[in-house]
Write a protein that holds these residues in place. Sequence first.
Motif, PDB file in Angstrom:
ATOM      1  N   CYS A  54       0.832  -1.196   0.000  1.00  0.00           N
ATOM      2  CA  CYS A  54       0.000   0.000   0.000  1.00  0.00           C
ATOM      3  C   CYS A  54       0.866   1.245   0.000  1.00  0.00           C
ATOM      4  O   CYS A  54       2.071   1.187   0.187  1.00  0.00           O
ATOM      5  N   ALA A  55       0.234   2.370  -0.170  1.00  0.00           N
ATOM      6  CA  ALA A  55       0.935   3.637  -0.114  1.00  0.00           C
ATOM      7  C   ALA A  55       1.560   3.805   1.271  1.00  0.00           C
ATOM      8  O   ALA A  55       1.009   3.335   2.255  1.00  0.00           O
ATOM      9  N   PRO A  56       2.711   4.460   1.357  1.00  0.00           N
ATOM     10  CA  PRO A  56       3.346   4.639   2.655  1.00  0.00           C
ATOM     11  C   PRO A  56       2.406   5.340   3.636  1.00  0.00           C
ATOM     12  O   PRO A  56       1.744   6.313   3.297  1.00  0.00           O
ATOM     13  N   ALA A  57       2.349   4.795   4.840  1.00  0.00           N
ATOM     14  CA  ALA A  57       1.495   5.380   5.869  1.00  0.00           C
ATOM     15  C   ALA A  57       2.226   6.555   6.507  1.00  0.00           C
ATOM     16  O   ALA A  57       3.438   6.517   6.673  1.00  0.00           O
ATOM     17  N   GLY A 100      11.906  10.384   4.620  1.00  0.00           N
ATOM     18  CA  GLY A 100      11.409   9.579   3.518  1.00  0.00           C
ATOM     19  C   GLY A 100      12.012   8.192   3.437  1.00  0.00           C
ATOM     20  O   GLY A 100      11.522   7.352   2.684  1.00  0.00           O
ATOM     21  N   ASP A 101      13.083   7.912   4.197  1.00  0.00           N
ATOM     22  CA  ASP A 101      13.666   6.562   4.210  1.00  0.00           C
ATOM     23  C   ASP A 101      12.698   5.584   4.863  1.00  0.00           C
ATOM     24  O   ASP A 101      12.093   5.893   5.886  1.00  0.00           O
ATOM     25  N   THR A 102      12.574   4.402   4.290  1.00  0.00           N
ATOM     26  CA  THR A 102      11.750   3.357   4.885  1.00  0.00           C
ATOM     27  C   THR A 102      12.486   2.810   6.098  1.00  0.00           C
ATOM     28  O   THR A 102      13.662   2.444   6.004  1.00  0.00           O
ATOM     29  N   VAL A 103      11.792   2.742   7.254  1.00  0.00           N
ATOM     30  CA  VAL A 103      12.412   2.240   8.478  1.00  0.00           C
ATOM     31  C   VAL A 103      11.876   0.870   8.880  1.00  0.00           C
ATOM     32  O   VAL A 103      12.527   0.149   9.625  1.00  0.00           O
ATOM     33  N   CYS A 104      10.677   0.504   8.398  1.00  0.00           N
ATOM     34  CA  CYS A 104      10.093  -0.797   8.704  1.00  0.00           C
ATOM     35  C   CYS A 104       8.830  -0.980   7.873  1.00  0.00           C
ATOM     36  O   CYS A 104       8.446  -0.094   7.114  1.00  0.00           O
ATOM     37  N   ILE A 105       8.194  -2.136   8.073  1.00  0.00           N
ATOM     38  CA  ILE A 105       6.901  -2.422   7.445  1.00  0.00           C
ATOM     39  C   ILE A 105       5.935  -2.802   8.557  1.00  0.00           C
ATOM     40  O   ILE A 105       6.309  -3.507   9.493  1.00  0.00           O
ATOM     41  N   ILE A 115       6.720   2.138   6.472  1.00  0.00           N
ATOM     42  CA  ILE A 115       6.761   3.262   7.397  1.00  0.00           C
ATOM     43  C   ILE A 115       8.043   4.030   7.116  1.00  0.00           C
ATOM     44  O   ILE A 115       9.125   3.449   7.054  1.00  0.00           O
ATOM     45  N   GLN A 116       7.903   5.342   6.937  1.00  0.00           N
ATOM     46  CA  GLN A 116       9.032   6.173   6.548  1.00  0.00           C
ATOM     47  C   GLN A 116       9.374   7.180   7.625  1.00  0.00           C
ATOM     48  O   GLN A 116       8.502   7.618   8.387  1.00  0.00           O
ATOM     49  N   ALA A 117      10.647   7.549   7.670  1.00  0.00           N
ATOM     50  CA  ALA A 117      11.102   8.571   8.607  1.00  0.00           C
ATOM     51  C   ALA A 117      10.547   9.922   8.171  1.00  0.00           C
ATOM     52  O   ALA A 117      10.519  10.233   6.989  1.00  0.00           O
ATOM     53  N   GLU A 118      10.124  10.698   9.158  1.00  0.00           N
ATOM     54  CA  GLU A 118       9.582  12.026   8.865  1.00  0.00           C
ATOM     55  C   GLU A 118      10.654  13.104   8.868  1.00  0.00           C
ATOM     56  O   GLU A 118      10.422  14.211   8.400  1.00  0.00           O
ATOM     57  N   ALA A 119      11.823  12.797   9.444  1.00  0.00           N
ATOM     58  CA  ALA A 119      12.900  13.789   9.531  1.00  0.00           C
ATOM     59  C   ALA A 119      14.242  13.062   9.514  1.00  0.00           C
ATOM     60  O   ALA A 119      14.311  11.852   9.721  1.00  0.00           O
ATOM     61  N   ASP A 120      15.304  13.824   9.267  1.00  0.00           N
ATOM     62  CA  ASP A 120      16.638  13.264   9.317  1.00  0.00           C
ATOM     63  C   ASP A 120      17.010  12.980  10.769  1.00  0.00           C
ATOM     64  O   ASP A 120      16.561  13.669  11.686  1.00  0.00           O
ATOM     65  N   GLY A 121      17.838  11.964  10.981  1.00  0.00           N
ATOM     66  CA  GLY A 121      18.286  11.656  12.331  1.00  0.00           C
ATOM     67  C   GLY A 121      19.075  10.361  12.361  1.00  0.00           C
ATOM     68  O   GLY A 121      19.408   9.782  11.329  1.00  0.00           O
ATOM     69  N   GLU A 122      19.363   9.902  13.588  1.00  0.00           N
ATOM     70  CA  GLU A 122      20.100   8.664  13.794  1.00  0.00           C
ATOM     71  C   GLU A 122      19.302   7.769  14.729  1.00  0.00           C
ATOM     72  O   GLU A 122      18.806   8.212  15.764  1.00  0.00           O
ATOM     73  N   ILE A 123      19.148   6.509  14.372  1.00  0.00           N
ATOM     74  CA  ILE A 123      18.410   5.544  15.189  1.00  0.00           C
ATOM     75  C   ILE A 123      19.251   5.251  16.434  1.00  0.00           C
ATOM     76  O   ILE A 123      20.403   4.812  16.326  1.00  0.00           O
TER      77      ILE A 123
END
Length: 144
Positions: A54-57, A100-105, A115-123
């Motif tokens: 599906c489209a990214p949530a 915009g990077d995908t972090v998980c499903i 599921i995409q990151a909303e901002a830049d950062g470090e996990i």
Amino acid sequence: MIDIATLKEYIKVLEDSSLQTIELSDGKDSIYLEKPSAAVAGAAPAAVAAPAVCAPAPVQETAPADNGKTINAPIVGVFYAAPSPDSEPYVSVGKKVKKGDTVCIIEAMKCMNEIQAEADGEITDVLVNNGDLVEFDQPLFKVK
């Protein structure tokens, strides 16, 4: 050739018995009868399809008390850290992510939601395990 009356008799025998199939042959012609399973009786056979992507949530990020951010689950579903069981996780502790990077499903109703990151950062922490059921707005990752 097998006549209609004989065919109807064999159909009746199949319906009234515990047999699942009957195969008949008179040398020239052959007929194969199979009893439909109870789960699909009267229904057309269904094709099995791969889960839809599906489209990214949209991801909700909140700021907890320690001034870090979290990436929260936007929906209820099953958390998957990687695109397939034999693949590397999308992110791990120490990985830098960009907006915009995908972090998980998260799988919800057989629909795979990236599921995409909303901002830049470090996990800085992964808060759930692969295959866990997650709730709406549950923190999934800590990000700084």
